[in-house]
Scaffold this active site. Structure first.
Site, PDB file in Angstrom:
ATOM      1  N   ASN A  88      39.903  -9.792 -15.630  1.00 23.90           N
ATOM      2  CA  ASN A  88      39.176  -9.759 -16.900  1.00 23.90           C
ATOM      3  C   ASN A  88      39.342  -8.420 -17.608  1.00 23.90           C
ATOM      4  O   ASN A  88      39.577  -7.383 -16.984  1.00 23.90           O
ATOM      5  CB  ASN A  88      37.683 -10.008 -16.653  1.00 23.90           C
ATOM      6  CG  ASN A  88      37.400 -11.453 -16.286  1.00 23.90           C
ATOM      7  OD1 ASN A  88      38.022 -12.353 -16.820  1.00 23.90           O
ATOM      8  ND2 ASN A  88      36.460 -11.664 -15.372  1.00 23.90           N
ATOM      9  N   HIS A  89      39.212  -8.455 -18.922  1.00 26.67           N
ATOM     10  CA  HIS A  89      39.244  -7.240 -19.735  1.00 26.67           C
ATOM     11  C   HIS A  89      37.817  -6.879 -20.142  1.00 26.67           C
ATOM     12  O   HIS A  89      36.943  -7.758 -20.210  1.00 26.67           O
ATOM     13  CB  HIS A  89      40.095  -7.463 -20.986  1.00 26.67           C
ATOM     14  CG  HIS A  89      41.546  -7.591 -20.704  1.00 26.67           C
ATOM     15  ND1 HIS A  89      42.512  -7.369 -21.658  1.00 26.67           N
ATOM     16  CD2 HIS A  89      42.232  -7.898 -19.582  1.00 26.67           C
ATOM     17  CE1 HIS A  89      43.710  -7.554 -21.140  1.00 26.67           C
ATOM     18  NE2 HIS A  89      43.561  -7.885 -19.880  1.00 26.67           N
ATOM     19  N   PRO A  90      37.558  -5.603 -20.438  1.00 22.52           N
ATOM     20  CA  PRO A  90      36.214  -5.230 -20.886  1.00 22.52           C
ATOM     21  C   PRO A  90      35.901  -5.894 -22.226  1.00 22.52           C
ATOM     22  O   PRO A  90      36.762  -5.963 -23.108  1.00 22.52           O
ATOM     23  CB  PRO A  90      36.293  -3.700 -21.015  1.00 22.52           C
ATOM     24  CG  PRO A  90      37.745  -3.407 -21.208  1.00 22.52           C
ATOM     25  CD  PRO A  90      38.470  -4.446 -20.411  1.00 22.52           C
ATOM     26  N   MET A  91      34.694  -6.402 -22.365  1.00 29.60           N
ATOM     27  CA  MET A  91      34.315  -7.092 -23.600  1.00 29.60           C
ATOM     28  C   MET A  91      33.088  -6.480 -24.272  1.00 29.60           C
ATOM     29  O   MET A  91      32.518  -7.088 -25.184  1.00 29.60           O
ATOM     30  CB  MET A  91      34.066  -8.577 -23.297  1.00 29.60           C
ATOM     31  CG  MET A  91      35.318  -9.335 -22.892  1.00 29.60           C
ATOM     32  SD  MET A  91      35.079 -11.119 -22.770  1.00 29.60           S
ATOM     33  CE  MET A  91      34.021 -11.205 -21.318  1.00 29.60           C
ATOM     34  N   THR A  96      39.057  -5.679 -26.828  1.00 36.61           N
ATOM     35  CA  THR A  96      39.199  -6.037 -25.408  1.00 36.61           C
ATOM     36  C   THR A  96      40.454  -5.423 -24.810  1.00 36.61           C
ATOM     37  O   THR A  96      40.750  -5.657 -23.633  1.00 36.61           O
ATOM     38  CB  THR A  96      39.273  -7.559 -25.246  1.00 36.61           C
ATOM     39  OG1 THR A  96      40.390  -8.065 -25.994  1.00 36.61           O
ATOM     40  CG2 THR A  96      37.986  -8.215 -25.725  1.00 36.61           C
TER      41      THR A  96
END
Length: 221
Positions: A88-91, A96
């Site tokens: 996952n990427h930071p949101m 992102t």
């Protein structure tokens, strides 16, 4: 029938006597601190990858906040991928985009800052069809069948057949009572010799015969 040694890497012997190098018992070949695999679970591919751990879970780095746990007697077809939580990427920012990944000074701290996601868990005796994808935190019960190309998230109940994107339950393989019996018997935990003796019931799909076999063995002890 005698089951192969679960500690050997390549259990499939071809008609010419050679071993298929891309069909492997995963527990014998994967050395990754974040991956646990049960006995007799195998993966099959058409070509032998350099690293089966990377092939199956390309985003799961050693020391990641989450783990991949796969039970015993699972069957993993070519192209199956586990997309674990640290993919996952930071949101929480405006973008992102993972800027820190490309900054050598911040790379290690970025990995450490990732929140712990849910572990990805596959129960015992599950069959994952070709090119199936399990999303972060997916949890499969025992005896689950995942159709080819399915994209699976969330929790899948014991002995369900799922397919599609997103994967949905197509049918249940056994009745609720039979599923309860199978989970209670937990044949995958039996000694190898007992499993070999019970193969007629296991392969024949006869839950009652398997239960009778277990009761007879228990009485003889």
């Amino acid at each position: 029938m005698a089951l192969p040694d679960p500690e050997q890497a390549r259990p499939l012997v071809l008609p010419d006597g050679s071993r298929h190098r891309a069909t492997v018992f995963l527990r014998a070949i994967i050395d990754h601190p974040n991956i646990e695999v049960g006995a007799f679970t195998y993966a099959h591919d058409s070509t032998e990858p350099e690293d089966f751990a990377v092939r199956l879970a390309p985003y799961l780095f050693p020391g990641a906040p989450e783990c991949l746990r796969i039970g015993k007697f699972c069957q993993i077809a070519e192209g199956v991928r586990f997309v674990t939580a640290t993919a996952n990427h930071p949101m929480d920012g405006i973008s992102t985009y993972p800027f820190a990944v490309f900054d050598e000074a911040r790379f290690s701290s970025y990995r450490r800052s990732l929140p712990r996601g849910r572990d990805t868990v596959v129960g015992h005796d599950c069959w994952l069809g070709r090119d199936a994808m399990l999303l972060p935190g997916a949890t499969l019960g025992n005896g689950v069948v995942v159709g080819a190309g399915a994209v699976v998230g969330g929790t899948v109940p014991d002995y369900a057949v799922v397919a599609g994107n997103p994967a949905t339950i197509v049918r249940m393989r056994f009745s609720n009572a039979e599923i309860a019996t199978l989970n209670r018997l937990a044949w995958w935990d039996w000694p190898v010799a007992r499993i070999e003796a019970a193969l007629a019931a296991i392969e024949g799909g006869d839950v009652q015969a398997l239960e009778r076999f277990h009761a007879e063995v228990t009485l003889r002890r």
